[in-house]
Scaffold this motif. Structure first.
Motif, mmCIF file in Angstrom:
data_model
loop_
_atom_site.group_PDB
_atom_site.id
_atom_site.type_symbol
_atom_site.label_atom_id
_atom_site.label_comp_id
_atom_site.label_asym_id
_atom_site.label_seq_id
_atom_site.Cartn_x
_atom_site.Cartn_y
_atom_site.Cartn_z
ATOM 1 N N GLU A 381 0.821 -1.224 0.000
ATOM 2 C CA GLU A 381 0.000 0.000 0.000
ATOM 3 C C GLU A 381 0.848 1.264 0.000
ATOM 4 N N GLU A 382 2.052 1.152 0.530
ATOM 5 C CA GLU A 382 2.897 2.342 0.628
ATOM 6 C C GLU A 382 3.680 2.610 -0.655
ATOM 7 N N GLY A 383 3.709 1.615 -1.570
ATOM 8 C CA GLY A 383 4.401 1.860 -2.829
ATOM 9 C C GLY A 383 5.381 0.764 -3.200
ATOM 10 N N PHE A 384 6.398 1.149 -3.984
ATOM 11 C CA PHE A 384 7.367 0.214 -4.549
ATOM 12 C C PHE A 384 8.313 -0.303 -3.472
ATOM 13 N N LEU A 385 8.530 -1.636 -3.473
ATOM 14 C CA LEU A 385 9.398 -2.260 -2.478
ATOM 15 C C LEU A 385 10.752 -2.676 -3.058
ATOM 16 N N GLY A 386 10.749 -3.140 -4.312
ATOM 17 C CA GLY A 386 11.994 -3.612 -4.917
ATOM 18 C C GLY A 386 11.705 -4.367 -6.202
ATOM 19 N N ASN A 387 12.747 -4.682 -6.940
ATOM 20 C CA ASN A 387 12.574 -5.419 -8.194
ATOM 21 C C ASN A 387 13.622 -6.515 -8.316
ATOM 22 N N VAL A 388 13.288 -7.535 -9.108
ATOM 23 C CA VAL A 388 14.167 -8.681 -9.338
ATOM 24 C C VAL A 388 14.095 -9.049 -10.824
ATOM 25 N N THR A 389 15.243 -9.289 -11.463
ATOM 26 C CA THR A 389 15.280 -9.748 -12.856
ATOM 27 C C THR A 389 15.542 -11.247 -12.871
ATOM 28 N N SER A 390 14.683 -11.981 -13.563
ATOM 29 C CA SER A 390 14.802 -13.434 -13.619
ATOM 30 C C SER A 390 15.114 -13.883 -15.043
ATOM 31 N N SER A 391 16.120 -14.755 -15.177
ATOM 32 C CA SER A 391 16.503 -15.293 -16.486
ATOM 33 C C SER A 391 16.261 -16.794 -16.576
ATOM 34 N N LYS A 392 15.491 -17.332 -15.653
ATOM 35 C CA LYS A 392 15.183 -18.760 -15.669
ATOM 36 C C LYS A 392 13.793 -18.978 -15.078
ATOM 37 N N GLU A 393 13.310 -20.197 -15.281
ATOM 38 C CA GLU A 393 11.974 -20.518 -14.784
ATOM 39 C C GLU A 393 11.954 -20.496 -13.259
#
Length: 488
Positions: A381-393
């Motif tokens: 609810e407060e907004g963006f927490l973080g991101n992760v890039t995935s190159s596999k299943e």
């Protein structure tokens, strides 16, 4: 006059005819003969590549002058240009262009180059071949021709026989390449003389004087001429032979363009054997399944166009090639086609989704469909927490440590890749965080106190039991000692 004298006389005449020092046959060539294969009706350019400054060039065939060109000046027609009227043009540097080719243009052309002092520089030969073979060479009168041009096909490294027509009283045969490059003189059953070092050790003669050429190379692809003479060197006729050397195909190479596509896009499969005689046959495959074929008559590569409509069309592709020399198909390398797809709606999970203050949780986000790499973003609810890039299943993970009551509430995630630039959002998942429970704490303390009391009671009981047993044992031992003393 004796027969030997007659033979010597005609031999001298033949040498004067073909070894005329005024002719530039044996002057240094500008380079190797250029073989040009052109379709009937098309245009051709006889391109000069000489680096030395040229002031004029004479163009001829069989010593018949058809034109003279000079850089930057109009073309000058020669004495034998009647069949080329309106079809000859000069380029800026002096090269010659012949338009609307016919089968009669099928000749070996000779360009003699001169400098500003009119000194001879060198000669360049052009072997012009038209698809449709000539019937009677245009520079030979029909009455002088033994017959139509004989077309022969040999294989690389093999041999070919230039069979003479059945003509009586033939004793000597002179062999050359369109009267420009003299090869040999043969007679029945023997090669009398070899005049070209390129053919040393490769020529033999049959019983009638026909010529055999062995160890064929691509340089042997020429138009050969045989002039037949009697024993007194009386000219009979001229026979032409058009030799083609066929070469087996080598291993083809397949390419896919483009090799990364989306659904609905078109790709072109290209297959090419660098080596091998035309026509070439190309076949295309994927996962052992035949897709189609392409036959190339002259130059170029085999092609097959595909519209990508299914995800199952991704994967390895290969091709095969063969020609008339080798019926056995040669297989290419593998080329991989990748089909890129956008992401579907991701699914958000929290593990565990009910915790007490201070516990750690894991946020997981996964799109089941989509080409890698996939970018995942996590939100509450407060907004963006973080991101992760995935190159596999598998799901992307984001850890939340040392949770507090303020971190409770709904969480969701988003995903996108290079195909679907717009972020696709997931479902909402709620994280529940509770305080530390005081009632449970009191019950636990009471329970622990009660357990301690029981432990103390048990310890005291054991001690009393041990003391009682010790007193009992001592008493029994005392009674036994008194009894023994009384008996004594």
């Amino acid at each position: 006059m004796s027969q030997d004298t007659v033979i010597m006389f005609f031999s001298v005449c033949w040498c004067l005819l073909f070894l005329d020092p005024l002719n530039h046959v044996f002057s240094s060539p500008c380079g190797s003969t250029k073989t040009l294969n052109v379709e009937e009706g098309k245009d051709v350019i006889l391109q000069l590549d000489q680096q030395t400054p040229i002031t004029s060039t004479t163009w001829e065939f069989e010593k018949h002058l058809i034109a003279t060109t000079k850089p930057g000046q109009p073309l000058e027609l020669g004495k034998h240009s009647s069949s080329y009227i309106g079809r000859l043009f000069t380029l800026d540097e002096g090269s010659l262009r012949i338009t609307t080719l016919t089968t009669k243009d099928r000749r070996i052309y000779r360009a003699e180059l001169f400098n500003k002092d009119s000194n001879y520089i060198c000669a360049q030969l052009f072997d012009l071949r038209i698809d449709e073979p000539s019937r009677i060479p245009p520079d030979i009168e029909p009455s002088e021709s033994c017959g139509t041009t004989i077309r022969l096909v040999g294989t690389l490294g093999g041999e070919v026989t230039l069979q003479l027509p059945n003509h009586p009283n033939v004793a000597f045969i002179t062999w050359d390449i369109n009267n420009i490059d003299h090869i040999a003189i043969t007679g029945p059953g023997q090669v009398l003389e070899v005049k070209n070092n390129n053919y040393v050790g490769r020529l033999s003669a049959t019983t009638d004087g026909s010529l055999k050429i062995s160890g064929l190379t691509t340089k042997d692809q020429r138009v050969y001429r045989a002039e037949l003479f009697t024993g007194y060197w009386i000219y009979r006729c001229t026979q032409f032979y058009d030799i083609r050397v066929k070469i087996n195909v080598d291993q083809p190479v397949i390419t896919i363009s483009p090799n990364e596509v989306t659904l609905g896009q078109e790709v072109v499969l290209r297959c090419e054997s660098k080596r091998g005689s035309f026509p070439k046959q190309y076949q295309f495959y994927t996962k052992e399944r035949f897709l189609g074929s392409d036959r190339i008559q002259q130059k170029g590569v085999g092609q097959l166009r595909l519209t990508i409509t299914l995800l199952s069309m991704a994967g390895p592709y290969y091709c095969g090639s063969n020609n008339d020399i080798s019926r056995k198909e040669k297989k290419s390398n593998m080329a991989i086609l990748t089909i890129k797809i956008g992401v579907d709606q991701p699914v958000m999970t929290i593990s565990p989704n009910e915790v007490t203050v201070g516990q750690d949780v894991v946020l997981r986000c996964e799109s089941k469909r989509g080409s890698f790499p996939i970018q995942y973003m996590f939100y509450n609810e407060e907004g963006f927490l973080g991101n992760v890039t995935s190159s596999k299943e598998g799901a992307a993970q984001l850890w939340l440590t040392n949770t507090s009551l303020s971190m409770a509430g709904p969480y969701y995630c988003g995903s996108h890749n290079d195909i679907s630039r717009e972020e696709v959002l997931s479902n909402m998942t709620v994280l529940t965080i509770t305080k530390f429970n005081s009632k449970v704490s009191k019950v636990s303390e009471v329970s622990r106190s009660y357990s301690l009391q029981n432990t103390i009671r048990l310890g005291l009981s054991v001690c009393i039991l041990i003391i009682t047993l010790c007193i009992l044992f001592y008493h029994m031992k005392t009674i036994k000692r008194i009894s023994e003393h009384s008996d004594a």
